[in-house]
Write a protein that holds these residues in place. Structure first.
Motif, PDB file in Angstrom:
ATOM      1  N   LEU A 168      45.767  45.202  45.832  1.00 50.59           N
ATOM      2  CA  LEU A 168      46.505  45.739  44.688  1.00 50.59           C
ATOM      3  C   LEU A 168      45.650  46.759  43.946  1.00 50.59           C
ATOM      4  O   LEU A 168      44.490  46.988  44.266  1.00 50.59           O
ATOM      5  CB  LEU A 168      46.918  44.600  43.756  1.00 50.59           C
ATOM      6  N   ASP A 169      46.256  47.348  42.949  1.00 47.75           N
ATOM      7  CA  ASP A 169      45.670  48.464  42.197  1.00 47.75           C
ATOM      8  C   ASP A 169      44.235  48.172  41.768  1.00 47.75           C
ATOM      9  O   ASP A 169      43.938  47.116  41.198  1.00 47.75           O
ATOM     10  CB  ASP A 169      46.534  48.737  40.969  1.00 47.75           C
ATOM     11  N   GLY A 170      43.354  49.131  42.019  1.00 50.32           N
ATOM     12  CA  GLY A 170      41.945  48.971  41.682  1.00 50.32           C
ATOM     13  C   GLY A 170      41.679  48.781  40.207  1.00 50.32           C
ATOM     14  O   GLY A 170      40.633  48.254  39.813  1.00 50.32           O
ATOM     15  N   GLY A 171      42.631  49.189  39.365  1.00 52.50           N
ATOM     16  CA  GLY A 171      42.458  49.028  37.930  1.00 52.50           C
ATOM     17  C   GLY A 171      42.445  47.589  37.466  1.00 52.50           C
ATOM     18  O   GLY A 171      42.063  47.303  36.324  1.00 52.50           O
ATOM     19  N   LEU A 172      42.845  46.676  38.344  1.00 56.10           N
ATOM     20  CA  LEU A 172      42.804  45.256  37.999  1.00 56.10           C
ATOM     21  C   LEU A 172      41.408  44.671  38.164  1.00 56.10           C
ATOM     22  O   LEU A 172      41.118  43.587  37.650  1.00 56.10           O
ATOM     23  CB  LEU A 172      43.784  44.476  38.886  1.00 56.10           C
ATOM     24  N   GLY A 173      40.535  45.364  38.888  1.00 58.00           N
ATOM     25  CA  GLY A 173      39.221  44.831  39.214  1.00 58.00           C
ATOM     26  C   GLY A 173      38.150  45.215  38.208  1.00 58.00           C
ATOM     27  O   GLY A 173      38.426  45.475  37.030  1.00 58.00           O
TER      28      GLY A 173
END
Length: 321
Positions: A168-173
């Protein structure tokens, strides 16, 4: 093909933000137009697209991906969502564009470019932040699948598996959407950070009905739920840290003068206007960028004529183009 970089010791960092990244695509193209080439480029989500298009040195694709693509029937929208392809059609917007020859990717230039990259994604079922560089992308499809994985906004795009994990979207990491840490991890201490949020922006925690919706949607995925519920605090803390780097003179943050679009804007005219605003801002700010990168407002490579007098204002500089 022999390519070279000409910026020493500084990384180029692209924030994500869906179609907001069309603004920074305009900035990326000014760098390409001027022949300013970084040794390390990183980004996540839509910033991953800007990363790989900049390293492929393809000015046409850098713009097209954030302007014209949205106007194509298969790119996404309500009908695409109802048909099961997602509000943003990941199958079409990544592999499909290449396979159908709609927007070919300059793989040969990308591969020949000595600049390294990092793009970031998030493993839904483990909560692990994953980053990929050139060595992880032996061919064009391995690369484009990872760009898609970095950009997969939950519930708006159908997810993709990479190495057996749903991504999923890297912004969650790590960094909560601010990818500068990847450049630090690669050993860089100086950064040009192209942001898609205005000065002073901070994320708000989920509350009320929105909080309950998020909890329901993520109830089967505890790591995803934790990522969503902690993202505002993590983003704000990281933005404070990056602001401190800027105060120390180690990071030049370029924030948009104005942001006309949202991450899911499909209005091509607005997207074109946003791109042009980013391009115009970059032209105005080039002397400041050159000072940061090369030590002088007139230093470094250029394809436009050098100023014949001190730049006294935005209009004077624009006339030189």
């Amino acid at each position: 093909m022999e390519l070279a970089t000409n910026v020493n010791g500084c990384a180029l960092v692209f924030e994500g933000g869906g179609y907001r990244a069309g603004y920074t695509a305009g900035m990326a193209n000014v760098l390409l137009e001027e022949g300013i080439y970084f040794p390390f480029v990183c980004g996540l989500s839509a910033g991953a697209s800007n990363t790989v298009d900049y390293v492929s040195r393809d000015q046409w694709r850098t713009k097209w991906a954030f302007t014209a693509l949205a106007g194509m029937r298969d790119a996404g929208g309500k009908l695409s969502f109802l048909e099961g392809h997602g509000y943003i059609n990941g199958d079409y917007c990544y592999r499909g564009l290449i396979e159908e020859g709609v927007a070919p990717f300059c793989w040969e230039t990308f591969e020949a470019n000595p600049a390294d990259i990092r793009i970031q994604s998030f493993e839904r079922d483990t909560g692990r932040t994953v980053t990929w560089g050139k060595k992880d992308c032996p061919d064009i499809y391995a690369l484009i699948d990872r760009v898609r994985a970095s950009s997969t906004i939950p519930w708006l795009m159908n997810p993709i598996e990479v190495d057996g994990q749903v991504m999923l979207d890297g912004g969650l990491g790590k960094g909560a959407g601010l990818p500068l840490w990847m450049a630090e991890d690669a050993g860089y201490e100086k950064f040009l950070f192209l942001a898609t949020r205005p000065a002073g922006y901070r994320k708000q925690r989920f509350s009320g009905a929105a909080l309950q919706v998020i909890k329901r949607l993520t109830s089967q995925f505890p790591y995803l739920q934790e990522a969503f519920l902690t993202r505002a605090d993590r983003y704000n803390a990281e933005m404070e840290r990056i602001d401190r780097l800027a105060a120390e003179g180690r990071c030049l943050i370029v924030r948009p003068d104005a942001m006309l679009v949202e991450s899911t804007t499909f209005d091509v005219a607005l997207l074109e206007q946003s791109y042009e605003l980013g391009h115009a801002q970059a032209l105005r700010e080039l002397p400041r960028w050159r000072e940061f990168l090369y030590g002088s407002s007139t230093a470094g490579p250029r394809t436009r004529p050098a100023p014949t007098r001190p730049v006294s204002g935005d209009a004077d500089y624009l006339q030189l183009g």
